[in-house]
Design a protein around this motif. Structure first.
Motif, PDB file in Angstrom:
ATOM      1  N   TYR A  86       0.829  -1.205   0.000  1.00 56.48           N
ATOM      2  CA  TYR A  86       0.000   0.000   0.000  1.00 56.48           C
ATOM      3  C   TYR A  86       0.864   1.255   0.000  1.00 56.48           C
ATOM      4  CZ  TYR A  86      -3.573   3.398   1.294  1.00 56.48           C
ATOM      5  OH  TYR A  86      -4.421   4.475   1.306  1.00 56.48           O
ATOM      6  N   SER A  87       1.978   1.234   0.722  1.00 52.83           N
ATOM      7  CA  SER A  87       2.865   2.399   0.718  1.00 52.83           C
ATOM      8  C   SER A  87       3.493   2.601  -0.660  1.00 52.83           C
ATOM      9  CB  SER A  87       3.939   2.265   1.800  1.00 52.83           C
ATOM     10  OG  SER A  87       4.770   1.154   1.557  1.00 52.83           O
ATOM     11  N   VAL A  88       3.800   1.493  -1.371  1.00 45.97           N
ATOM     12  CA  VAL A  88       4.265   1.614  -2.759  1.00 45.97           C
ATOM     13  C   VAL A  88       3.164   2.236  -3.616  1.00 45.97           C
ATOM     14  CG1 VAL A  88       4.939   0.312  -4.816  1.00 45.97           C
ATOM     15  CG2 VAL A  88       5.918  -0.284  -2.603  1.00 45.97           C
ATOM     16  N   HIS A  89       1.933   1.813  -3.376  1.00 47.77           N
ATOM     17  CA  HIS A  89       0.795   2.374  -4.104  1.00 47.77           C
ATOM     18  C   HIS A  89       0.701   3.884  -3.893  1.00 47.77           C
ATOM     19  CE1 HIS A  89      -3.247   2.936  -5.651  1.00 47.77           C
ATOM     20  NE2 HIS A  89      -3.621   3.429  -4.480  1.00 47.77           N
ATOM     21  N   LEU A  90       0.912   4.348  -2.667  1.00 41.35           N
ATOM     22  CA  LEU A  90       0.874   5.785  -2.398  1.00 41.35           C
ATOM     23  C   LEU A  90       1.995   6.518  -3.143  1.00 41.35           C
ATOM     24  CD1 LEU A  90       0.014   6.058   1.419  1.00 41.35           C
ATOM     25  CD2 LEU A  90      -1.505   6.333  -0.544  1.00 41.35           C
ATOM     26  N   LEU A  91       3.192   5.920  -3.165  1.00 43.58           N
ATOM     27  CA  LEU A  91       4.308   6.538  -3.890  1.00 43.58           C
ATOM     28  C   LEU A  91       3.990   6.661  -5.377  1.00 43.58           C
ATOM     29  CD1 LEU A  91       7.520   4.897  -2.341  1.00 43.58           C
ATOM     30  CD2 LEU A  91       6.775   7.271  -2.128  1.00 43.58           C
ATOM     31  N   LEU A  92       3.452   5.588  -5.970  1.00 49.03           N
ATOM     32  CA  LEU A  92       3.126   5.615  -7.393  1.00 49.03           C
ATOM     33  C   LEU A  92       1.984   6.586  -7.677  1.00 49.03           C
ATOM     34  CD1 LEU A  92       3.389   1.798  -8.235  1.00 49.03           C
ATOM     35  CD2 LEU A  92       5.078   3.598  -8.652  1.00 49.03           C
ATOM     36  N   THR A  93       1.043   6.678  -6.752  1.00 48.16           N
ATOM     37  CA  THR A  93      -0.052   7.644  -6.903  1.00 48.16           C
ATOM     38  C   THR A  93       0.488   9.063  -6.912  1.00 48.16           C
ATOM     39  OG1 THR A  93      -1.625   6.157  -5.806  1.00 48.16           O
ATOM     40  CG2 THR A  93      -2.205   8.489  -5.899  1.00 48.16           C
ATOM     41  N   LEU A  94       1.441   9.345  -6.036  1.00 51.69           N
ATOM     42  CA  LEU A  94       2.058  10.665  -5.993  1.00 51.69           C
ATOM     43  C   LEU A  94       2.822  10.956  -7.286  1.00 51.69           C
ATOM     44  CD1 LEU A  94       3.340  10.778  -2.299  1.00 51.69           C
ATOM     45  CD2 LEU A  94       1.561  12.204  -3.305  1.00 51.69           C
ATOM     46  N   CYS A 400      10.836   5.320   8.386  1.00 47.92           N
ATOM     47  CA  CYS A 400      10.412   6.521   7.661  1.00 47.92           C
ATOM     48  C   CYS A 400      10.233   6.240   6.176  1.00 47.92           C
ATOM     49  CB  CYS A 400      11.436   7.642   7.859  1.00 47.92           C
ATOM     50  SG  CYS A 400      11.434   8.347   9.524  1.00 47.92           S
ATOM     51  N   LEU A 401      11.200   5.569   5.563  1.00 43.64           N
ATOM     52  CA  LEU A 401      11.129   5.304   4.131  1.00 43.64           C
ATOM     53  C   LEU A 401      10.029   4.310   3.782  1.00 43.64           C
ATOM     54  CD1 LEU A 401      14.963   5.025   3.439  1.00 43.64           C
ATOM     55  CD2 LEU A 401      13.447   6.868   2.678  1.00 43.64           C
ATOM     56  N   LEU A 402       9.776   3.359   4.675  1.00 45.07           N
ATOM     57  CA  LEU A 402       8.811   2.298   4.398  1.00 45.07           C
ATOM     58  C   LEU A 402       7.377   2.733   4.638  1.00 45.07           C
ATOM     59  CD1 LEU A 402       8.259  -0.659   3.684  1.00 45.07           C
ATOM     60  CD2 LEU A 402       8.793  -1.282   6.035  1.00 45.07           C
ATOM     61  N   PHE A 403       7.127   3.452   5.729  1.00 49.96           N
ATOM     62  CA  PHE A 403       5.756   3.773   6.121  1.00 49.96           C
ATOM     63  C   PHE A 403       5.478   5.273   6.227  1.00 49.96           C
ATOM     64  CE2 PHE A 403       6.485  -0.417   8.339  1.00 49.96           C
ATOM     65  CZ  PHE A 403       5.684  -1.157   7.487  1.00 49.96           C
ATOM     66  N   VAL A 404       6.327   6.006   6.965  1.00 49.42           N
ATOM     67  CA  VAL A 404       5.983   7.372   7.360  1.00 49.42           C
ATOM     68  C   VAL A 404       6.009   8.331   6.172  1.00 49.42           C
ATOM     69  CG1 VAL A 404       6.589   9.318   8.836  1.00 49.42           C
ATOM     70  CG2 VAL A 404       6.813   6.978   9.701  1.00 49.42           C
ATOM     71  N   PHE A 432       1.047   3.483  12.032  1.00 51.10           N
ATOM     72  CA  PHE A 432       1.721   2.185  12.148  1.00 51.10           C
ATOM     73  C   PHE A 432       3.235   2.351  12.034  1.00 51.10           C
ATOM     74  CE2 PHE A 432       3.411  -1.765  10.335  1.00 51.10           C
ATOM     75  CZ  PHE A 432       2.925  -2.698  11.241  1.00 51.10           C
ATOM     76  N   GLY A 433       3.673   3.239  11.135  1.00 48.96           N
ATOM     77  CA  GLY A 433       5.104   3.471  10.974  1.00 48.96           C
ATOM     78  C   GLY A 433       5.739   4.060  12.217  1.00 48.96           C
TER      79      GLY A 433
END
Length: 452
Positions: A86-94, A400-404, A432-433
Motif C-alpha cells: 500500500y505504501s508503494v501504491h501511495l508513492l506511485l499515486t504521488l 520513515c522510508l517504508l511507512f511514514v 503504524f510506521g
C-alpha cells in the motif's frame, strides 16, 4: 520546472510524463515526446525489486515465528506485506499526480527544499548502513563458510582472511555492477540472487526431516537459544511474550524496498502506474511466500530452540552437511549481489545533494560510486560491531522510508481532507510506521541494557 497537470506534459528528472484522462493511459515520455520504453522487462523489474526486498533478514524470520506462534506470525507477516504494498501504491499515486519520478522529488513537492534534503539524507544514511552491514556479514561469515565447504584446516591461507575476501568481492563483483549506468541492467544478477533465496527455502523444507525431534541434547545450543524443554516438539499457534516485540520490526524491515521502487519504475518497459504496481505486487507476494515457507519449516525443525540466525542450528545438528554449507554460501552470494542494487538509490541521493538536477555525467557517476564504496569498505573493516552501530539509525530511517514518508507526502500533497479511503489509509500507515519505529528503538535499547 514546468508543471501543467491537465492533459499536458510535466517535466521532471525522469523525463517527460504525459497525463491523459484516466490512469490507464498515464505513461512516461522520453525527451522526444514519444512513449518511453525502458531497458528493463517486467520480469527483470520483478527480480530487481525482490532483490531489494530480500536479504540476510530472511535468516531471522523463523526465530520471529518461534516468538509469536504460527498463526500470529502469519497474520503479522500478511499485514506488514500488505502495508508495504500500500505504501508503494501511495508513492506511485504521488508520481502519477505530480509527474515526479524520484523519492527526493516527492519530498521537495511536499516540503520544499527541506523535504528534498531530508529524504536524500535518509536514503543515504539507511542505504550506507545496510550496505556496510551486508559487507560486515560477508567479512565475518565468508571465510569460515569457504573453509568448512572445502574442509580445510586453519593454516593462514588467504581465503581465511575476511578483509582480503571482502576487498576481492568488492573489486570483482560489487564495483563493476555498481558502475552500470542503469538499475535495469542488474536484472540478471537479481534473478540469480532470487534463485539463491529460493534454494535456501527449498533446503529448509528438505532438512525438516533430517533433524530428529526431540532434538539431541546440546547444552551449548540450549543455553544460547532457549529455556524450553529439549523434548518440546509441539508447534504453538499463538505466543505472547516479551520476545514477541522483536518480531514486528524484523518483519517490517524484511519488506523495505521503497528506495529502489522509483528507479525501477523509470526504467520499466512501457512504464505505467498500473504496470509498476503489478511489479510491486508480484515481488512482494513472491517474497511473502518465500519468507513464510522458510520461517514455517525452520520453526518446525527446531521449534522453541530455533536460533536467531536459522543456519546456526543446522551447523550444530548437521555439521559438514553439503546442502547446508551450500545454502550458507548461496545466502552470502545473494547478500553480495544485493549490495549493488542498494548502491543505486544511495548514489542517486548523494548526487541529488551535491549536484542537484544537473544532467548525467560519467565523471560524477564514477566518483560518487568510488566514494560510496570506500566509505562502506572502511565501515565494514574498521567498525567492530557495525550492526549495533546502525541499529538505531536503521530502525528510524527504514521506518520513515517504508511507512511514514509515503503517507506523510500523500497527506501533504493532497489538500483534500475529506475522509476518503486513501486519506484514512495514509493516516493509518503513518501511525503504524511511528509505532514500529518506536518499538524497534525500544527493542534495541532493551537488548543493549540486557547485554551490558
Amino acid at each position: 520546472m514546468k508543471t501543467e497537470i491537465d492533459n499536458t506534459t510535466v517535466q521532471s528528472e525522469g523525463g517527460y510524463r504525459a497525463e491523459e484522462d484516466g490512469d490507464e493511459t498515464t505513461t512516461l515520455l522520453g525527451q522526444d515526446g514519444q512513449v518511453s520504453s525502458g531497458s528493463s522487462s517486467f520480469m527483470f523489474s520483478v527480480f530487481n525489486l525482490m532483490n531489494a526486498i530480500m536479504g540476510s533478514g530472511i535468516l531471522g524470520l523463523a526465530y520471529a515465528m518461534a516468538s509469536t506462534g504460527i498463526v500470529t506470525f502469519s497474520i503479522l507477516l500478511l499485514l506488514v506485506s500488505s502495508l508495504a504494498a500500500y505504501s508503494v501504491h501511495l508513492l506511485l499515486t504521488l508520481c502519477d499526480q505530480t509527474g515526479l519520478s524520484s523519492y527526493e522529488g516527492l519530498g521537495e513537492r511536499a516540503f520544499s527544499k527541506a523535504g528534498k534534503v531530508l529524504v536524500a539524507c535518509t536514503i543515504l544514511i539507511q542505504n550506507i548502513g545496510a550496505m556496510a552491514t551486508y559487507m560486515f556479514i560477508l567479512k565475518m561469515e565468508l571465510p569460515p563458510t569457504i573453509s568448512s565447504f572445502i574442509k580445510a584446516e586453519h593454516s593462514g591461507v588467504w581465503y581465511e582472511n575476511g578483509v582480503d575476501l571482502l576487498i576481492l568481492a568488492t573489486v570483482c563483483v560489487v564495483l563493476p555492477l555498481a558502475l552500470l549506468p542503469k538499475i535495469g541492467f542488474l536484472g540478471y544478477s537479481s534473478s540469480l540472487s532470487f534463485f539463491f533465496m529460493l534454494f535456501f527455502a527449498v533446503v529448509v523444507v528438505v532438512k525438516k526431516w533430517s533433524v530428529p525431534c526431540p532434538l539431541p541434547v546440546n547444552s551449548t545450543l540450549t543455553l544460547q537459544i532457549s529455556n524450553s524443554s529439549v523434548s518440546d516438539c509441539n508447534a504453538r499457534l499463538f505466543i505472547f511474550s516479551s520476545k514477541s516485540a522483536y518480531a514486528i520490526p524484523t518483519m517490517a524491515f524484511s519488506f523495505l524496498c521503497h528506495t529502489a521502487v522509483l528507479p525501477i519504475y523509470c526504467e520499466l518497459q512501457r512504464p505505467t502506474k498500473q504496470r509498476m504496481q503489478k511489479v510491486a505486487n508480484v515481488s512482494i507476494s513472491l517474497s511473502f511466500l518465500v519468507y513464510l515457507v522458510s520461517a514455517l519449516f525452520g520453526y518446525l525443525t527446531f521449534y522453541g530452540q530455533v536460533d536467531s540466525e536459522l543456519l546456526r542450528g543446522y551447523d550444530v545438528y548437521l555439521p559438514h552437511d553439503v546442502l547446508v554449507m551450500s545454502v550458507r554460501l548461496a545466502i552470502l552470494l545473494a547478500v553480495l549481489l544485493t549490495v549493488p542494487l542498494i548502491h543505486f538509490p544511495a548514489r542517486k541521493a548523494m548526487l541529488t545533494l551535491f549536484r542537484g538536477e544537473r544532467p548525467f555525467s560519467w565523471l560524477s557517476h564514477c566518483v560518487s560510486t568510488f566514494v560510496l564504496i570506500i566509505i562502506i569498505e572502511l565501515l565494514a573493516i574498521y567498525v567492530p560491531d557495525i550492526r549495533n552501530v546502525f541499529g538505531v539509525v536503521g530502525s528510524t530511517t527504514s521506518t520513515c522510508l517504508l511507512f511514514v514518508y509515503p503517507a506523510l507526502f500523500y497527506l501533504r500533497v493532497n489538500n483534500d481532507r475529506t475522509r476518503n479511503s486513501k486519506f484514512i489509509g495514509a493516516v493509518a500507515l503513518m501511525v503504524f510506521g511511528v509505532f514500529v519505529g518506536l518499538l524497534s528503538l525500544s527493542v534495541i535499547i532493551i537488548s543493549w541494557a540486557q547485554a551490558s
